[in-house]
Design a protein around this motif. Structure first.
Motif, PDB file in Angstrom:
ATOM      1  N   SER A   1       0.856  -1.179   0.000  1.00  0.00           N
ATOM      2  CA  SER A   1       0.000   0.000   0.000  1.00  0.00           C
ATOM      3  C   SER A   1       0.897   1.236   0.000  1.00  0.00           C
ATOM      4  CB  SER A   1      -0.899   0.006   1.235  1.00  0.00           C
ATOM      5  OG  SER A   1      -1.635   1.206   1.309  1.00  0.00           O
ATOM      6  N   VAL A   2       0.711   2.092  -1.012  1.00  0.00           N
ATOM      7  CA  VAL A   2       1.510   3.309  -1.141  1.00  0.00           C
ATOM      8  C   VAL A   2       0.531   4.472  -1.255  1.00  0.00           C
ATOM      9  CG1 VAL A   2       3.282   4.505  -2.480  1.00  0.00           C
ATOM     10  CG2 VAL A   2       3.297   2.001  -2.364  1.00  0.00           C
ATOM     11  N   GLN A   3       0.506   5.340  -0.243  1.00  0.00           N
ATOM     12  CA  GLN A   3      -0.444   6.448  -0.246  1.00  0.00           C
ATOM     13  C   GLN A   3       0.234   7.762   0.121  1.00  0.00           C
ATOM     14  OE1 GLN A   3      -3.557   4.984   2.403  1.00  0.00           O
ATOM     15  NE2 GLN A   3      -4.757   4.480   0.587  1.00  0.00           N
ATOM     16  N   GLY A   4      -0.077   8.799  -0.665  1.00  0.00           N
ATOM     17  CA  GLY A   4       0.438  10.129  -0.386  1.00  0.00           C
ATOM     18  C   GLY A   4       1.947  10.200  -0.392  1.00  0.00           C
ATOM     19  N   SER A   5       2.575   9.421  -1.261  1.00  0.00           N
ATOM     20  CA  SER A   5       4.037   9.286  -1.251  1.00  0.00           C
ATOM     21  C   SER A   5       4.644   9.683  -2.591  1.00  0.00           C
ATOM     22  CB  SER A   5       4.416   7.842  -0.907  1.00  0.00           C
ATOM     23  OG  SER A   5       3.991   7.527   0.409  1.00  0.00           O
ATOM     24  N   VAL A   6       5.971   9.754  -2.623  1.00  0.00           N
ATOM     25  CA  VAL A   6       6.721  10.010  -3.846  1.00  0.00           C
ATOM     26  C   VAL A   6       7.717   8.872  -4.009  1.00  0.00           C
ATOM     27  CG1 VAL A   6       8.333  11.551  -5.030  1.00  0.00           C
ATOM     28  CG2 VAL A   6       6.497  12.513  -3.622  1.00  0.00           C
ATOM     29  N   ILE A   7       7.626   8.180  -5.150  1.00  0.00           N
ATOM     30  CA  ILE A   7       8.555   7.098  -5.484  1.00  0.00           C
ATOM     31  C   ILE A   7       9.327   7.575  -6.708  1.00  0.00           C
ATOM     32  CG2 ILE A   7       8.806   4.649  -6.044  1.00  0.00           C
ATOM     33  CD1 ILE A   7       7.316   5.280  -3.331  1.00  0.00           C
ATOM     34  N   ASP A   8      10.635   7.799  -6.569  1.00  0.00           N
ATOM     35  CA  ASP A   8      11.413   8.323  -7.689  1.00  0.00           C
ATOM     36  C   ASP A   8      11.663   7.285  -8.770  1.00  0.00           C
ATOM     37  OD1 ASP A   8      11.483  10.821  -6.551  1.00  0.00           O
ATOM     38  OD2 ASP A   8      13.456  10.562  -5.653  1.00  0.00           O
ATOM     39  N   GLY A   9      11.647   6.026  -8.418  1.00  0.00           N
ATOM     40  CA  GLY A   9      11.862   4.946  -9.381  1.00  0.00           C
ATOM     41  C   GLY A   9      10.554   4.296  -9.788  1.00  0.00           C
TER      42      GLY A   9
END
Length: 164
Positions: free
Chosen positions: A88-96
């Motif tokens: 679960s990924v919420q309200g985040s920044v993933i550069d890759g």
């Protein structure tokens, strides 16, 4: 003058010393408000929650593991081994990239991804909603059709994600 020369002679070799390696972290439990200089590994069967955290590397979820990212920045990728339980990924920044394959549930919402999102051969619920993806959004051979919408995709929308 001799002191300056002596100092320079002593300090120059120190510049050539190798830098310390990043500190990789094995996660089980909750980590909040921290900066991690390295990779994060969610060990087999563990559950890891990262809140308001910065990871200067990759986050990898092992078989049977679960990952929750909230308001977190990952400089690298979010990846999984076969058999993960939940990502679960919420309200985040993933550069890759976000790569979730042969696992169960995946939720990506209100997040920016600098690379691609690839969801393949998963058996659980898949949701991609209000996500900005600079690369491709690709979903293939999942047991359930991914749900969501209101996504901005810089590359291609492929397979089961073609309408998201």
């Amino acid at each position: 003058m001799k002191n300056i020369l002596l100092t320079a002679v002593l300090l120059v070799p120190m510049l050539a010393l190798p830098r310390a390696q990043a500190d990789d972290l094995t996660c089980s439990g909750t980590i909040s408000g921290r900066s991690i200089d390295g990779n994060v590994q969610v060990r087999q069967g563990a559950s890891c929650t990262l809140v308001n955290t910065r990871v200067d590397g990759d986050v990898k979820v092992s078989r049977g593991g679960s990952l929750i990212l909230k308001n977190t920045q990952v400089e690298g990728n979010v990846e999984s081994d076969d058999g993960f339980v939940r990502i679960s990924v919420q309200g985040s920044v993933i550069d890759g990239n976000i790569e979730a394959q042969r696992g169960r549930d995946v939720l990506v919402g209100d997040t920016r991804v600098g690379g691609n999102i690839e969801l393949e051969r998963n058996t659980g619920a898949l949701t991609v909603s209000r996500v900005t993806v600079d690369g491709n959004l690709k979903c293939e051979r999942n047991a359930r059709t991914p749900q969501g919408g209101s996504n901005r995709v810089g590359g291609n929308r492929e397979g089961q994600c073609s309408r998201l």
